[in-house]
Design a protein around this motif. Structure first.
Motif, PDB file in Angstrom:
ATOM      1  N   MET A 151       0.840  -1.174   0.000  1.00  0.00           N
ATOM      2  CA  MET A 151       0.000   0.000   0.000  1.00  0.00           C
ATOM      3  C   MET A 151       0.887   1.240   0.000  1.00  0.00           C
ATOM      4  O   MET A 151       1.824   1.332   0.773  1.00  0.00           O
ATOM      5  N   LYS A 152       0.600   2.186  -0.876  1.00  0.00           N
ATOM      6  CA  LYS A 152       1.391   3.405  -0.925  1.00  0.00           C
ATOM      7  C   LYS A 152       1.102   4.251   0.299  1.00  0.00           C
ATOM      8  O   LYS A 152       0.047   4.130   0.921  1.00  0.00           O
ATOM      9  N   SER A 153       2.028   5.156   0.638  1.00  0.00           N
ATOM     10  CA  SER A 153       1.894   5.945   1.864  1.00  0.00           C
ATOM     11  C   SER A 153       0.640   6.830   1.875  1.00  0.00           C
ATOM     12  O   SER A 153       0.018   7.003   2.910  1.00  0.00           O
ATOM     13  N   GLY A 154       0.239   7.386   0.731  1.00  0.00           N
ATOM     14  CA  GLY A 154      -0.971   8.215   0.664  1.00  0.00           C
ATOM     15  C   GLY A 154      -2.219   7.406   0.939  1.00  0.00           C
ATOM     16  O   GLY A 154      -3.116   7.828   1.676  1.00  0.00           O
ATOM     17  N   LYS A 155      -2.291   6.215   0.354  1.00  0.00           N
ATOM     18  CA  LYS A 155      -3.443   5.343   0.586  1.00  0.00           C
ATOM     19  C   LYS A 155      -3.446   4.843   2.023  1.00  0.00           C
ATOM     20  O   LYS A 155      -4.501   4.715   2.635  1.00  0.00           O
ATOM     21  N   ARG A 156      -2.257   4.549   2.549  1.00  0.00           N
ATOM     22  CA  ARG A 156      -2.143   4.062   3.929  1.00  0.00           C
ATOM     23  C   ARG A 156      -2.622   5.147   4.902  1.00  0.00           C
ATOM     24  O   ARG A 156      -3.380   4.863   5.831  1.00  0.00           O
ATOM     25  N   ALA A 157      -2.213   6.381   4.660  1.00  0.00           N
ATOM     26  CA  ALA A 157      -2.631   7.487   5.531  1.00  0.00           C
ATOM     27  C   ALA A 157      -4.142   7.684   5.466  1.00  0.00           C
ATOM     28  O   ALA A 157      -4.799   7.886   6.493  1.00  0.00           O
ATOM     29  N   ALA A 158      -4.701   7.592   4.270  1.00  0.00           N
ATOM     30  CA  ALA A 158      -6.150   7.737   4.119  1.00  0.00           C
ATOM     31  C   ALA A 158      -6.876   6.603   4.825  1.00  0.00           C
ATOM     32  O   ALA A 158      -7.905   6.813   5.481  1.00  0.00           O
ATOM     33  N   PHE A 159      -6.343   5.393   4.723  1.00  0.00           N
ATOM     34  CA  PHE A 159      -6.947   4.229   5.390  1.00  0.00           C
ATOM     35  C   PHE A 159      -6.900   4.397   6.908  1.00  0.00           C
ATOM     36  O   PHE A 159      -7.899   4.164   7.603  1.00  0.00           O
ATOM     37  N   ILE A 160      -5.775   4.831   7.431  1.00  0.00           N
ATOM     38  CA  ILE A 160      -5.636   5.043   8.880  1.00  0.00           C
ATOM     39  C   ILE A 160      -6.610   6.127   9.348  1.00  0.00           C
ATOM     40  O   ILE A 160      -7.273   5.975  10.365  1.00  0.00           O
TER      41      ILE A 160
END
Length: 187
Positions: free
Chosen positions: A1-10
């Motif tokens: 998972m890319k960092s932008g998607k990971r941040a959005a998921f969190i």
């Protein structure tokens, strides 16, 4: 998972946790209040439920003082200029200038006075009051007289104007939501 998607998921997970727990801070963030003192002052002065005033403002303008509708309604409580002139005369208000509907204090005062007028006219029936605030008392009286609408909460779907039907549902939703989130101490 890319960092932008990971941040959005969190962020999504954290928001879900807050919402599931019913955190007051999150609810107050989602349903903010502006002009709280002005609303409470007018609500007390005119014996109107402050949650109703809040719900009308949220539905009408989203707390934007400079909002003007396509039909020409102005300010926080989206008051038509002709209606405002009638209210100013009836209530003997003394506006400072021609732009008084853009003044949050005056707009709240005029709109709350009008809600009180409608509450008296419809014997405190919140559903009819909200419908009349949107469509006008003449339309609501016509619907009631011709039995197009019974005026009851259970029959909101029978309101002949789609805009008014949706407006009543929206104001009632916000009214209930604000009432659950905030606890005003009225003196």
């Amino acid at each position: 998972m890319k960092s932008g998607k990971r941040a959005a998921f969190i962020l999504l997970v954290l928001m879900s946790v807050f919402l599931l727990q019913g955190t007051p801070m999150v609810w107050k963030w989602m349903y903010p209040i502006k002009y709280q003192q002005e609303i409470l002052t007018a609500a007390i002065k005119y014996n109107v439920d402050p949650y109703l005033v809040l719900a009308v403002i949220r539905s009408e303008s989203g707390f934007k003082t400079d909002r003007v509708s396509k039909k020409g309604a102005v300010g926080l409580m989206q008051i038509m200029p002709d209606t405002a002139e009638w209210i100013v005369t009836q209530a003997k208000f003394q506006p400072k200038d021609e732009q008084y509907l853009y003044d949050p204090v005056m707009n709240i005062e005029i709109g709350t006075w009008y809600l009180n007028f409608l509450l008296n006219r419809y014997e405190g029936d919140l559903i009819k009051v909200v419908a009349a605030y949107n469509a006008g008392p003449g339309k609501v009286n016509g619907w009631l007289t011709t039995e197009q609408w019974s005026g009851h909460r259970e029959t909101i779907e029978d309101i002949p104007f789609g805009e008014t039907r949706q407006y009543v549902q929206r104001v009632l939703y916000y009214h209930d939501r604000y009432k659950r989130i905030y606890d005003f101490q009225l003196r």
